[in-house]
Design a protein around this motif. Sequence first.
Motif, PDB file in Angstrom:
ATOM      1  N   TRP A 193      43.719  41.908  60.222  1.00  0.00           N
ATOM      2  CA  TRP A 193      44.219  42.525  59.530  1.00  0.00           C
ATOM      3  C   TRP A 193      43.260  42.724  58.291  1.00  0.00           C
ATOM      4  CZ3 TRP A 193      41.991  37.374  60.996  1.00  0.00           C
ATOM      5  CH2 TRP A 193      41.376  36.777  59.495  1.00  0.00           C
ATOM      6  N   SER A 194      44.086  43.204  56.922  1.00  0.00           N
ATOM      7  CA  SER A 194      43.507  44.014  56.529  1.00  0.00           C
ATOM      8  C   SER A 194      44.271  43.922  54.766  1.00  0.00           C
ATOM      9  CB  SER A 194      43.437  45.640  56.276  1.00  0.00           C
ATOM     10  OG  SER A 194      42.737  46.110  57.935  1.00  0.00           O
ATOM     11  N   GLY A 195      42.991  43.632  53.853  1.00  0.00           N
ATOM     12  CA  GLY A 195      43.943  43.545  52.480  1.00  0.00           C
ATOM     13  C   GLY A 195      43.742  43.716  51.953  1.00  0.00           C
ATOM     14  N   PHE A 196      43.743  44.457  50.754  1.00  0.00           N
ATOM     15  CA  PHE A 196      43.151  44.842  49.333  1.00  0.00           C
ATOM     16  C   PHE A 196      43.016  43.879  48.237  1.00  0.00           C
ATOM     17  CE2 PHE A 196      45.784  47.710  50.846  1.00  0.00           C
ATOM     18  CZ  PHE A 196      45.607  48.417  50.865  1.00  0.00           C
ATOM     19  N   LEU A 197      41.204  44.534  47.268  1.00  0.00           N
ATOM     20  CA  LEU A 197      41.314  43.808  45.761  1.00  0.00           C
ATOM     21  C   LEU A 197      40.776  44.360  44.937  1.00  0.00           C
ATOM     22  CD1 LEU A 197      37.757  44.377  46.534  1.00  0.00           C
ATOM     23  CD2 LEU A 197      37.799  43.804  48.422  1.00  0.00           C
ATOM     24  N   GLY A 198      40.882  44.248  43.370  1.00  0.00           N
ATOM     25  CA  GLY A 198      40.748  45.243  42.956  1.00  0.00           C
ATOM     26  C   GLY A 198      39.340  45.674  42.204  1.00  0.00           C
ATOM     27  N   VAL A 199      38.987  46.567  42.385  1.00  0.00           N
ATOM     28  CA  VAL A 199      37.627  46.728  42.068  1.00  0.00           C
ATOM     29  C   VAL A 199      37.538  48.135  40.189  1.00  0.00           C
ATOM     30  CG1 VAL A 199      35.349  48.133  41.868  1.00  0.00           C
ATOM     31  CG2 VAL A 199      37.034  47.318  43.708  1.00  0.00           C
ATOM     32  N   PRO A 200      37.440  47.332  39.509  1.00  0.00           N
ATOM     33  CA  PRO A 200      36.898  47.979  38.237  1.00  0.00           C
ATOM     34  C   PRO A 200      35.990  49.299  38.130  1.00  0.00           C
ATOM     35  CG  PRO A 200      37.227  45.711  38.097  1.00  0.00           C
ATOM     36  CD  PRO A 200      36.974  45.617  38.991  1.00  0.00           C
ATOM     37  N   ARG A 201      36.193  49.857  37.594  1.00  0.00           N
ATOM     38  CA  ARG A 201      35.277  51.540  37.377  1.00  0.00           C
ATOM     39  C   ARG A 201      33.873  50.957  37.299  1.00  0.00           C
ATOM     40  NH1 ARG A 201      32.645  54.488  38.519  1.00  0.00           N
ATOM     41  NH2 ARG A 201      31.971  56.539  38.414  1.00  0.00           N
ATOM     42  N   ASP A 202      33.352  49.915  36.740  1.00  0.00           N
ATOM     43  CA  ASP A 202      32.013  48.992  36.193  1.00  0.00           C
ATOM     44  C   ASP A 202      31.380  47.979  36.779  1.00  0.00           C
ATOM     45  OD1 ASP A 202      33.263  47.017  34.900  1.00  0.00           O
ATOM     46  OD2 ASP A 202      32.349  46.955  33.140  1.00  0.00           O
ATOM     47  N   TRP A 203      32.246  47.359  37.940  1.00  0.00           N
ATOM     48  CA  TRP A 203      32.109  46.503  39.643  1.00  0.00           C
ATOM     49  C   TRP A 203      32.701  45.163  38.602  1.00  0.00           C
ATOM     50  CZ3 TRP A 203      32.159  47.003  44.029  1.00  0.00           C
ATOM     51  CH2 TRP A 203      32.306  48.989  44.853  1.00  0.00           C
ATOM     52  N   CYS A 204      32.634  44.951  37.491  1.00  0.00           N
ATOM     53  CA  CYS A 204      33.097  44.048  36.426  1.00  0.00           C
ATOM     54  C   CYS A 204      34.579  43.719  36.718  1.00  0.00           C
ATOM     55  CB  CYS A 204      31.863  43.671  35.278  1.00  0.00           C
ATOM     56  SG  CYS A 204      29.916  44.510  35.356  1.00  0.00           S
ATOM     57  N   ALA A 205      34.563  41.837  36.897  1.00  0.00           N
ATOM     58  CA  ALA A 205      35.837  41.563  37.064  1.00  0.00           C
ATOM     59  C   ALA A 205      36.333  40.916  34.581  1.00  0.00           C
ATOM     60  CB  ALA A 205      35.904  40.203  37.038  1.00  0.00           C
ATOM     61  N   THR A 206      37.106  41.354  35.045  1.00  0.00           N
ATOM     62  CA  THR A 206      38.019  41.235  32.669  1.00  0.00           C
ATOM     63  C   THR A 206      39.303  39.921  33.004  1.00  0.00           C
ATOM     64  OG1 THR A 206      38.395  42.141  31.299  1.00  0.00           O
ATOM     65  CG2 THR A 206      39.156  43.184  33.332  1.00  0.00           C
ATOM     66  N   VAL A 207      39.305  39.096  31.579  1.00  0.00           N
ATOM     67  CA  VAL A 207      40.097  38.054  31.289  1.00  0.00           C
ATOM     68  C   VAL A 207      40.523  38.491  30.387  1.00  0.00           C
ATOM     69  CG1 VAL A 207      38.560  36.158  31.305  1.00  0.00           C
ATOM     70  CG2 VAL A 207      41.047  35.776  31.319  1.00  0.00           C
ATOM     71  N   GLY A 208      41.606  38.462  29.664  1.00  0.00           N
ATOM     72  CA  GLY A 208      41.411  38.633  28.711  1.00  0.00           C
ATOM     73  C   GLY A 208      43.435  38.067  27.863  1.00  0.00           C
ATOM     74  N   LEU A 209      43.892  38.439  26.664  1.00  0.00           N
ATOM     75  CA  LEU A 209      44.635  37.847  25.953  1.00  0.00           C
ATOM     76  C   LEU A 209      44.743  39.170  24.812  1.00  0.00           C
ATOM     77  CD1 LEU A 209      47.713  36.544  26.283  1.00  0.00           C
ATOM     78  CD2 LEU A 209      46.737  35.052  24.356  1.00  0.00           C
ATOM     79  N   ASP A 210      46.482  39.811  24.397  1.00  0.00           N
ATOM     80  CA  ASP A 210      46.341  39.736  23.372  1.00  0.00           C
ATOM     81  C   ASP A 210      47.015  39.985  22.375  1.00  0.00           C
ATOM     82  OD1 ASP A 210      47.280  42.324  20.863  1.00  0.00           O
ATOM     83  OD2 ASP A 210      47.341  43.795  22.665  1.00  0.00           O
ATOM     84  N   ARG A 211      46.720  39.002  21.770  1.00  0.00           N
ATOM     85  CA  ARG A 211      47.802  38.215  20.975  1.00  0.00           C
ATOM     86  C   ARG A 211      48.695  38.626  20.269  1.00  0.00           C
ATOM     87  NH1 ARG A 211      46.161  33.345  21.453  1.00  0.00           N
ATOM     88  NH2 ARG A 211      48.063  32.040  20.460  1.00  0.00           N
ATOM     89  N   GLU A 212      49.056  39.810  19.630  1.00  0.00           N
ATOM     90  CA  GLU A 212      49.609  40.697  19.131  1.00  0.00           C
ATOM     91  C   GLU A 212      50.908  40.710  20.418  1.00  0.00           C
ATOM     92  OE1 GLU A 212      50.381  44.503  16.380  1.00  0.00           O
ATOM     93  OE2 GLU A 212      48.659  43.660  16.994  1.00  0.00           O
ATOM     94  N   SER A 213      50.349  41.231  20.693  1.00  0.00           N
ATOM     95  CA  SER A 213      50.819  42.188  21.699  1.00  0.00           C
ATOM     96  C   SER A 213      51.859  41.058  22.933  1.00  0.00           C
ATOM     97  CB  SER A 213      50.916  43.066  23.188  1.00  0.00           C
ATOM     98  OG  SER A 213      49.917  42.623  23.881  1.00  0.00           O
ATOM     99  N   GLY A 214      51.155  39.683  23.215  1.00  0.00           N
ATOM    100  CA  GLY A 214      51.403  38.862  24.237  1.00  0.00           C
ATOM    101  C   GLY A 214      51.125  39.057  25.815  1.00  0.00           C
ATOM    102  N   LEU A 215      49.899  40.092  25.714  1.00  0.00           N
ATOM    103  CA  LEU A 215      50.410  41.176  27.085  1.00  0.00           C
ATOM    104  C   LEU A 215      48.725  40.142  27.641  1.00  0.00           C
ATOM    105  CD1 LEU A 215      51.548  44.737  27.747  1.00  0.00           C
ATOM    106  CD2 LEU A 215      52.505  42.132  28.219  1.00  0.00           C
ATOM    107  N   GLY A 216      48.766  39.328  28.463  1.00  0.00           N
ATOM    108  CA  GLY A 216      47.097  38.851  28.948  1.00  0.00           C
ATOM    109  C   GLY A 216      47.115  39.449  30.616  1.00  0.00           C
TER     110      GLY A 216
END
Length: 487
Positions: free
Chosen positions: A368-391
Motif C-alpha cells: 500500500w501507499s500513503g502521503f506525508l506532509g513535507v515543509p520546504r525546510d523539512w521542519c514540522a510546525t504547530v501554532g495558533l493565531d489567536r486573532e483569527s482563531g485558526l490553528g
Amino acid sequence: MNLTRGAEPAARVEARGSTLVNGDVSFWWSELGGPPVASERRAALHGEIAADVCIVGGGYTGLWTAYYLAQAAPDLRIVLLESQFCGYGASGRNGGWVSALLPGPARRYGPGVDALHQAMKGSIAEIAQVLAAEEIDAHFVQGGRLAVARTPAQLERLSAEVERHHEVPGGDRDTVLLSASELDSRVRVAGALGGSWSPNCARIQPAKLVSGLAEAVERAGVRIHESSRAEHIEPGRVVTADGSVSARWVVRATEGYTAALPGQRRTWLPMNSSMIVTDPLPASAWDEIGWEHSETLGDEAHAYCYAQRTADGRIALGGRGVPYRYASHTDADGAAPGTTAPKTVAALTTLLHSMFPATRTVPISHTWSGFLGVPRDWCATVGLDRESGLGWAGGYVGDGVTTSNLAGRTLTDLILDRDTGLTRLPWVGRRPRRWEPEPLRFLGVHGLYRAYRLADARESGAAGESESGASRTSRVARIADVIAGRI
C-alpha cells in the motif's frame, strides 16, 4: 481478513501461490477486518452546527488534539470533521514507529531544540500511558530503534551521526554505536557492517492506535463526523458539501492532504511513501534473523527504508517509491488511491530479500501507499493565531506518530491560553517558506530522488562508478542534500 469491506478498491495479483493485496488502505486496516465502507462510518455532517472547537482531520493530530482538549476542558463543544474515516490517511498507513526522532534538521529549530527533543522522548511514555488508560491494544513494544549500515559510506555517515547526537543540541544522547557483531546479537542483516541503537522508539500497529483513539475521543464527548470533507476553512467557520461548523477555534490537522485545501497548494508537499508486508515468517526464518526485541529498523541509505517485526511475526518494510505527483495531487494517476506501482513493490521486495535472505521463500501479502506532509525546510510546525482563531499542526516529514501526540497537547495549551513548556518549544509558530510553483516543484523532487538513488548505487558498487565502495558519502548525495534543504 475480510476483503469484502474497503473504502477504496484493492488490486490483487497472484504471487508465488499467495494473493498480494494492493491498496485497501493498508495491511494494518486489513488486520481489523478491513477499512469501514460508507455505511459503517460515523454520520456525515448535515446542516449548520455550532461548536467551541472544530478540528479538520481525523488522523493522529486531530484525534490527539480532541482527546486532550476533552480531558482538560470537558465542557468544550468539540467537533471533528474527517473526509473519509478516522485513520484513512497516514495515521492508518505508516510504519508504526513511535520515535523520538526530531521531524527535520535539529539546527533549524534554533534555541530550545534540546527541550523539543526531551518533549519528543516524553511523548513516547505519554502515548504508552494513554494506551494503558484507554485499554487500547496497539501492539506497543518499546524495543528501541536500530539503524543499519551496509556500505562503507553508510558506516561513515552512521558514525558521524552518532557523534552528532552526543555533541549537538537536540541530539539523542542515548544513541550508541554497534559493531557488526553487536548488531548481529540483536538482528542479523545480510552485509551489515555495523549499526546504532537508541532506546527511544517503540513499535505499534498504526490502525489499532488510530481506531482506539477515535473511540476514546467519542467516549469523552467529542462529536465526530466522517465522510465530511472540508471544502473551505476560514476564521470561525468550516464548510463541507452538506453543512458547516461555526467555532471560535478551527484547527487544520490535514498533514499530507493539506495541499488539497484552497490556498494551501504550496504549504506542505504531499510526499508518497510505500510499504510491503510479508506473510508470517516460519520459526526457522526467525532463528536465522533474530530480532527478538521488536526494535524498529532502518538503514543509512539516502533513499532509506524503515521496517518493523509485527506482533504476528511478519516483516513490514517501507520506502519512498514514486515520491511525488504533479501539482501536489494525492491520486495515483488513475489507479485506486493507496495502490503501489509494480516497480515499487519489486524494489521493496528486492531490498527485503537482500537484507533478510530468509524471507525469499515467504510471500508478500500486502502492499500500500500513503502521503506525508513535507515543509520546504523539512521542519514540522504547530501554532495558533489567536486573532483569527485558526490553528494548525503538521509537516512531520515521516516522523508523525510521536510528533502528532506532542502537537495535540501543544494545541490544547494554546487554545486554552496556557503558558507552558510546550507552548514555548521552538517549533511553535514556525512558518517556513512555501514550496516552489510547478513545474519546478515536480522536477526538483523527482530530480533529487534520482540523485539519491544514484548515490546509493554508487556507494554500493551497483553503478560501477569510481565512488563504489568508498568510505565517504557520494558527492551526488551531498549536493542533493544542499539543494533539498535537508542539512
